[in-house]
Design an enzyme around this catalytic site. Structure first.
Site, PDB file in Angstrom:
ATOM      1  N   GLU A 109      -3.080  -2.881  -2.827  1.00  0.00           N
ATOM      2  CA  GLU A 109      -3.975  -2.059  -2.038  1.00  0.00           C
ATOM      3  C   GLU A 109      -4.604  -0.701  -2.271  1.00  0.00           C
ATOM      4  O   GLU A 109      -3.103  -0.304  -3.016  1.00  0.00           O
ATOM      5  CB  GLU A 109      -3.556  -2.012  -0.635  1.00  0.00           C
ATOM      6  CG  GLU A 109      -5.128  -2.041  -0.440  1.00  0.00           C
ATOM      7  CD  GLU A 109      -5.228  -1.394   1.668  1.00  0.00           C
ATOM      8  OE1 GLU A 109      -3.880  -2.051   2.009  1.00  0.00           O
ATOM      9  OE2 GLU A 109      -5.889  -1.628   2.537  1.00  0.00           O
TER      10      GLU A 109
ATOM     11  N   TRP B  22       1.031  -1.377  -0.134  1.00  0.00           N
ATOM     12  CA  TRP B  22       0.299   0.192   0.060  1.00  0.00           C
ATOM     13  C   TRP B  22       0.813   1.512   0.320  1.00  0.00           C
ATOM     14  O   TRP B  22       2.104   1.041   0.922  1.00  0.00           O
ATOM     15  CB  TRP B  22      -0.721  -0.264   1.135  1.00  0.00           C
ATOM     16  CG  TRP B  22      -1.463   0.997   1.222  1.00  0.00           C
ATOM     17  CD1 TRP B  22      -2.680   2.234   0.167  1.00  0.00           C
ATOM     18  CD2 TRP B  22      -1.784   2.516   1.862  1.00  0.00           C
ATOM     19  NE1 TRP B  22      -3.108   3.203   0.784  1.00  0.00           N
ATOM     20  CE2 TRP B  22      -2.132   3.330   1.976  1.00  0.00           C
ATOM     21  CE3 TRP B  22      -0.565   2.769   3.567  1.00  0.00           C
ATOM     22  CZ2 TRP B  22      -2.344   4.560   2.546  1.00  0.00           C
ATOM     23  CZ3 TRP B  22      -0.414   3.707   3.708  1.00  0.00           C
ATOM     24  CH2 TRP B  22      -1.435   5.186   3.467  1.00  0.00           C
TER      25      TRP B  22
ATOM     26  N   ASP C 199     -12.132   6.943   6.014  1.00  0.00           N
ATOM     27  CA  ASP C 199     -11.334   5.585   6.677  1.00  0.00           C
ATOM     28  C   ASP C 199     -10.957   5.737   7.734  1.00  0.00           C
ATOM     29  O   ASP C 199      -9.345   5.919   7.833  1.00  0.00           O
ATOM     30  CB  ASP C 199     -10.783   5.752   5.284  1.00  0.00           C
ATOM     31  CG  ASP C 199      -9.508   4.538   5.000  1.00  0.00           C
ATOM     32  OD1 ASP C 199      -9.613   3.611   5.910  1.00  0.00           O
ATOM     33  OD2 ASP C 199      -7.962   4.368   5.436  1.00  0.00           O
TER      34      ASP C 199
ATOM     35  N   HIS D  46     -11.934   1.626   1.890  1.00  0.00           N
ATOM     36  CA  HIS D  46     -11.508   3.096   1.245  1.00  0.00           C
ATOM     37  C   HIS D  46     -12.123   2.070   0.013  1.00  0.00           C
ATOM     38  O   HIS D  46     -11.611   3.326  -1.175  1.00  0.00           O
ATOM     39  CB  HIS D  46     -10.427   1.733   0.113  1.00  0.00           C
ATOM     40  CG  HIS D  46      -8.567   1.911   1.445  1.00  0.00           C
ATOM     41  ND1 HIS D  46      -7.604   1.390   1.228  1.00  0.00           N
ATOM     42  CD2 HIS D  46      -9.067   2.072   2.794  1.00  0.00           C
ATOM     43  CE1 HIS D  46      -6.961   1.586   2.141  1.00  0.00           C
ATOM     44  NE2 HIS D  46      -7.015   2.157   2.835  1.00  0.00           N
TER      45      HIS D  46
ATOM     46  N   ASP E 100     -10.634   3.645  10.219  1.00  0.00           N
ATOM     47  CA  ASP E 100      -9.737   2.660  10.884  1.00  0.00           C
ATOM     48  C   ASP E 100     -10.524   1.920  12.230  1.00  0.00           C
ATOM     49  O   ASP E 100      -9.924   1.926  13.515  1.00  0.00           O
ATOM     50  CB  ASP E 100      -8.458   2.343  10.849  1.00  0.00           C
ATOM     51  CG  ASP E 100      -7.803   2.014   9.281  1.00  0.00           C
ATOM     52  OD1 ASP E 100      -8.791   0.868   9.093  1.00  0.00           O
ATOM     53  OD2 ASP E 100      -7.762   3.402   8.412  1.00  0.00           O
TER      54      ASP E 100
ATOM     55  N   ASP F 204      -7.524  -4.296   9.646  1.00  0.00           N
ATOM     56  CA  ASP F 204      -6.128  -3.431   9.722  1.00  0.00           C
ATOM     57  C   ASP F 204      -7.157  -1.805  10.278  1.00  0.00           C
ATOM     58  O   ASP F 204      -7.713  -1.367   9.548  1.00  0.00           O
ATOM     59  CB  ASP F 204      -6.081  -2.652   8.193  1.00  0.00           C
ATOM     60  CG  ASP F 204      -5.742  -1.682   8.193  1.00  0.00           C
ATOM     61  OD1 ASP F 204      -5.229  -1.365   8.656  1.00  0.00           O
ATOM     62  OD2 ASP F 204      -5.593  -1.268   7.121  1.00  0.00           O
TER      63      ASP F 204
ATOM     64  N   LYS G 242      -6.555   2.663  -2.486  1.00  0.00           N
ATOM     65  CA  LYS G 242      -7.432   3.273  -2.019  1.00  0.00           C
ATOM     66  C   LYS G 242      -8.128   4.607  -2.738  1.00  0.00           C
ATOM     67  O   LYS G 242      -7.873   4.733  -3.529  1.00  0.00           O
ATOM     68  CB  LYS G 242      -6.252   3.805  -1.181  1.00  0.00           C
ATOM     69  CG  LYS G 242      -7.140   4.685   0.629  1.00  0.00           C
ATOM     70  CD  LYS G 242      -5.979   5.127   1.363  1.00  0.00           C
ATOM     71  CE  LYS G 242      -6.507   5.850   2.291  1.00  0.00           C
ATOM     72  NZ  LYS G 242      -5.667   5.331   3.681  1.00  0.00           N
TER      73      LYS G 242
ATOM     74  N   HIS H 156      -8.829  -6.414   4.450  1.00  0.00           N
ATOM     75  CA  HIS H 156      -8.326  -5.275   5.246  1.00  0.00           C
ATOM     76  C   HIS H 156     -10.039  -5.249   5.948  1.00  0.00           C
ATOM     77  O   HIS H 156     -10.943  -4.429   6.076  1.00  0.00           O
ATOM     78  CB  HIS H 156      -7.772  -4.532   4.951  1.00  0.00           C
ATOM     79  CG  HIS H 156      -6.211  -4.410   4.626  1.00  0.00           C
ATOM     80  ND1 HIS H 156      -5.169  -3.471   4.660  1.00  0.00           N
ATOM     81  CD2 HIS H 156      -5.369  -5.129   5.377  1.00  0.00           C
ATOM     82  CE1 HIS H 156      -3.859  -3.530   4.589  1.00  0.00           C
ATOM     83  NE2 HIS H 156      -4.202  -5.196   4.962  1.00  0.00           N
TER      84      HIS H 156
ATOM     85  N   ASP I   8      -9.591  -2.997   1.070  1.00  0.00           N
ATOM     86  CA  ASP I   8      -9.600  -2.129   2.643  1.00  0.00           C
ATOM     87  C   ASP I   8     -11.487  -2.272   2.190  1.00  0.00           C
ATOM     88  O   ASP I   8     -11.503  -1.110   2.093  1.00  0.00           O
ATOM     89  CB  ASP I   8      -8.701  -1.527   2.525  1.00  0.00           C
ATOM     90  CG  ASP I   8      -9.117  -1.025   4.465  1.00  0.00           C
ATOM     91  OD1 ASP I   8     -10.050  -0.830   4.908  1.00  0.00           O
ATOM     92  OD2 ASP I   8      -7.813  -1.157   4.885  1.00  0.00           O
TER      93      ASP I   8
HETATM   94  C1  RNT Z   1      -3.468   2.640   4.569  1.00  0.00           C
HETATM   95  C2  RNT Z   1      -4.283   0.781   4.207  1.00  0.00           C
HETATM   96  C3  RNT Z   1      -3.036   0.340   4.979  1.00  0.00           C
HETATM   97  C4  RNT Z   1      -2.659   0.816   6.073  1.00  0.00           C
HETATM   98  C5  RNT Z   1      -1.693  -0.496   7.019  1.00  0.00           C
HETATM   99  C6  RNT Z   1      -0.784   0.147   8.337  1.00  0.00           C
HETATM  100  O1  RNT Z   1      -5.200   3.533   4.519  1.00  0.00           O
HETATM  101  O2  RNT Z   1      -5.510   0.525   5.033  1.00  0.00           O
HETATM  102  O3  RNT Z   1      -3.215  -1.165   4.272  1.00  0.00           O
HETATM  103  O4  RNT Z   1      -3.608   0.586   7.855  1.00  0.00           O
HETATM  104  O5  RNT Z   1      -0.969  -1.035   5.851  1.00  0.00           O
HETATM  105 ZN    ZN Z   2      -5.605  -1.255   5.155  1.00  0.00          ZN
END
Ligand code: RNT
Ligand code: ZN
Length: 419
Positions: free
Chosen positions: A227, A186, A295, A263, A297, A327, A229, A287, A260
């Protein structure tokens, strides 16, 4: 609750599921075999051990200042072991390159397997597989907002070499532990505001990636994943590695694709992308996370989307082609509790998917009997899946229900408070 009560509740649940044509023993067996890759970075707010003064960058943020974050590899390992005590079933652990364990100062393009040897020893003791990630953020050479797509060849070179170095480490994990390490790339590359040239950075990214992954590595040891985004903080207008970019990349290069859950646009869900992407991409990495308005998390919750994600894997029998990773990074609550809550929720959702009366649902759908489909789906929510979950915890020797919480509080009072 006493063991006998849990077993008795399970037996009753087993009968009710039998009546629906669902074998709970089979579900328990499958749940025990489906690994969840727990991410190390919840334990220290994505700081890593490269240097104590490096700040998290790349448009991601861990907010909160709950005390007790791990500041050394051994603290992080002890914390993860504590979390593992409360998480039943099969686990893996997901490391980032900044979590190297060494006293020497080593640049990211110079890291080697030996800098991660202690993690491999630990993984062997824990009997778990490892996954890996190059770290293309929190570094001065990422400060322009570009890494693999940077216009300066020297900066690109540094990051290409970093990814190459990481693939060797990832392959070393896979070889030592006998299970392939999924290495997820990523990058934070993007722009804050209206962007004139959206093509050139993507052209640079495609050739940088091609070069970085050119060396063939045995897929029994290592898998590359990419990955996408939508946006990041400070990169609101343009992300080089967008969804279309990486779907095309993974499909044409044969890499895995990482989806993810945070994302995409707020009403867009990855559960619906799994089946579609599985037609073009051999392997998917997820993720699993919880985006709250952005985003953000947040810790994975037992919400509709987490359940939908797991159902898509199970209904389409994609367990071998989908790696489930987590994640999230919440620094406002006890970090061990965050791991436990998020991982157990992912597992609960997975179990509920394994307990679905899939055949009946499929028959109803094929017969255009959407009334039965909806009725059965909705009734399935109040089937006693939780009795099966409690039993799974019991037979795996982890606390049932909220019984893990006081144990985490004890650990906080004794171990975390002393940090
Ligand atoms: C960032 C991505 C990525 C990170 C990690 C730490 O938006 O989601 O995967 O969260 O690699
Ligand atoms: Zn991620």
């Amino acid at each position: 609750m006493k063991d006998e009560q849990i077993t008795a509740a399970y037996r009753q649940a087993q009968q009710r599921y039998q009546a629906l044509g669902v074998d709970t023993e089979e579900a328990l067996k499958k749940l025990a075999q489906t690994a969840i890759s727990m991410h190390c970075w919840q334990g220290d707010d994505v700081k890593g051990f490269e240097s104590p003064d490096i700040a998290l960058s790349g448009g991601i943020q861990a907010t909160g200042n709950y005390p007790g974050a791990a500041t050394t590899p051994s603290q992080l390992r002890t914390d993860m072991e504590k979390a593992f005590e409360f998480i039943p079933g099969k686990k893996r652990m997901n490391l980032h390159a900044i979590y190297l364990d060494t006293d020497e100062k080593v640049e990211r393009d110079q890291i080697e397997p030996k800098h991660f040897a202690s993690w491999v020893e630990w993984a062997k003791e824990q009997n778990i597989g490892l996954d890996f990630n190059p770290t293309l953020f929190s570094h001065p050479l990422a400060d322009d907002g570009f890494t693999l797509s940077h216009p300066d060849e020297k900066v690109r070179r540094f990051w290409i070499d970093h990814v190459k170095a990481c693939r060797k480490i990832s392959a070393y994990f896979g070889k030592e532990l006998g299970t392939p390490s999924v290495m997820n790339i990523w990058i934070p590359d993007g722009m804050k505001d209206q962007t004139i040239d959206r093509l050139a950075p993507r052209e640079r990214l495609i050739s940088a990636l091609d070069e970085a992954i050119a060396e063939k590595i045995d897929p029994n040891y290592h898998l590359d994943a990419v990955e996408s985004k939508l946006f990041g903080i400070g990169a609101e207008a343009y992300t080089v590695g967008s969804n279309e970019f990486y779907l095309g990349y993974a499909a044409t290069r044969g890499t895995a694709l990482c989806l993810d859950a945070g994302h995409f646009h707020p009403t867009e869900v990855i559960s619906d992308k799994i089946s579609a992407c599985s037609l073009y991409v051999q392997h998917l990495l997820l993720h699993v996370t919880r985006p709250v308005r952005w985003d953000s998390d947040h810790v994975v919750s037992f919400d509709d989307e987490t359940q939908s994600i797991m159902r898509e894997i199970v209904r389409n029998d994609l367990q071998d082609r989908v790696s489930i990773g987590l994640d999230f990074f919440d620094a406002s609550i006890n970090r061990i509790a965050a791991w436990v809550i998020g991982t157990r929720n992912a597992q609960k959702a997975l179990l509920k998917a394994y307990l679905e009366p899939y055949q009946q649902l499929q028959q109803a759908e094929q017969a255009f009997d959407y009334t039965t489909r909806l009725a059965l789906l909705e009734e399935a929510h109040s089937m006693p899946w939780n009795a099966v979950w409690d039993y799974f915890c019991q037979i795996n020797d982890v606390p049932v229900g909220q019984a893990w919480l006081p144990l985490v509080k004890d650990y906080e009072a004794t171990v975390l408070a002393a940090r």
